[in-house]
Design an enzyme around this catalytic site. Sequence first.
Site, mmCIF file in Angstrom:
data_model
loop_
_atom_site.group_PDB
_atom_site.id
_atom_site.type_symbol
_atom_site.label_atom_id
_atom_site.label_comp_id
_atom_site.label_asym_id
_atom_site.label_seq_id
_atom_site.Cartn_x
_atom_site.Cartn_y
_atom_site.Cartn_z
ATOM 1 C CG ASP A 85 -1.924 1.058 1.302
ATOM 2 O OD1 ASP A 85 -2.371 1.500 0.228
ATOM 3 O OD2 ASP A 85 -2.297 1.477 2.417
ATOM 4 C CG HIS A 86 -0.305 4.958 0.245
ATOM 5 N ND1 HIS A 86 -0.675 5.990 -0.595
ATOM 6 C CD2 HIS A 86 -1.412 4.636 0.941
ATOM 7 C CE1 HIS A 86 -1.959 6.281 -0.397
ATOM 8 N NE2 HIS A 86 -2.435 5.476 0.519
ATOM 9 C CG HIS A 180 -5.080 8.381 4.066
ATOM 10 N ND1 HIS A 180 -4.275 8.901 3.096
ATOM 11 C CD2 HIS A 180 -5.472 7.170 3.605
ATOM 12 C CE1 HIS A 180 -4.178 8.030 2.090
ATOM 13 N NE2 HIS A 180 -4.908 6.984 2.378
ATOM 14 C CG HIS A 209 -6.454 5.149 -0.984
ATOM 15 N ND1 HIS A 209 -5.244 4.748 -0.488
ATOM 16 C CD2 HIS A 209 -6.571 4.576 -2.216
ATOM 17 C CE1 HIS A 209 -4.648 3.964 -1.378
ATOM 18 N NE2 HIS A 209 -5.425 3.850 -2.435
ATOM 19 N N GLY A 210 -9.070 5.941 2.416
ATOM 20 C CA GLY A 210 -9.645 6.758 3.494
ATOM 21 C C GLY A 210 -11.130 6.546 3.670
ATOM 22 C CB ALA A 211 -13.308 3.618 3.143
ATOM 23 C CB SER A 212 -12.032 4.788 8.525
ATOM 24 O OG SER A 212 -11.448 3.525 8.315
ATOM 25 C CG ASN A 233 -4.937 1.605 8.346
ATOM 26 O OD1 ASN A 233 -4.828 0.522 8.921
ATOM 27 N ND2 ASN A 233 -4.032 2.558 8.469
HETATM 28 ZN ZN LIG Z 1 -4.370 5.344 1.183
#
Ligand SMILES: [Zn+2]
Length: 285
Positions: A85-86, A180, A209-212, A233
């Site tokens: 990731d990244h 994020h 990305h950054g779904a939380s 995450n």
């Molecule tokens: Zn990400």
Amino acid sequence: MAFVSMTNMLTQAKHDHYAVAQFNINGLLWIQAILETAEQQKTPIIVAVSDRMVEYLGGFECIYQMVLTTQKKLKITVPVALHLDHGATVEHCLQAIDAGFSSVMFDGSHSPIIENIKNTKVVCDYAKNKGVSVEAEVGTVGGNEDGLIGGINYADFDECIKLVEETKVNALAAALGSVHGKYSGSGPKLGFKEMERLNNHLTIPLVLHGASGIPVEQLKKCIQLGHAKINFNTELVTTWADSVRKTIQENPQVCEPRLIMLPAKQALIEKMTNIIQIIGSANRI
Ligand SMILES: [Zn+2]
């Protein structure tokens, strides 16, 4: 190959309008929790390692062996992609591929687009021969992006199309307002119009990305608009930390790590099960 690339699992997910979860690992307990949950839920899964965690976890070879051995020990039958990731540099991506990772993200989003395309293409060309999938990023996800803190920078439509055409990348993280870490104030402001336009012009799946912290209805809209991979995450590390804190506060005498960590593992399993069900990937295998 012990692990599969993301290509087939994401193509299928996009076609059937669900998304596959990416969960990042922070040690052996996390690997067990993710694989056990995926098997229980009959879902394909993306086990990811954030580039900044690679050394902490013992390096690419050690991570590969840990996930592989756990996969065998638990007799996991669902498809598992082992993903970087990244990935911060081309070299890191190639090292991950050489170590046996079946998927990598090259994050060149902080460079000018010409350089991002050039470097993404090097990774794609190397990965292609080995059956490894590649994810690229255009624009900037807000918050703390693997150590780089910045504001939201919406992905430019033309840059996205150009990058996909020239690199033949397998999945695209187009930053469209996600963050994020935790969302502040009024919550996420996702660019659904931009998302729709991009989805209409691309055949490859999009990655969120950054779904939380994104409300369920908005997550579902992202899936309808071409997102077939969603990274979670922040809510997992928060769940883990809350559990560890609670166990220690309620049992101040406890010293044995196993007694502190097992409730945290259970909390992770419950959280991940919930996520998998929300994004619709349960019972797909
Ligand atoms: Zn990400």
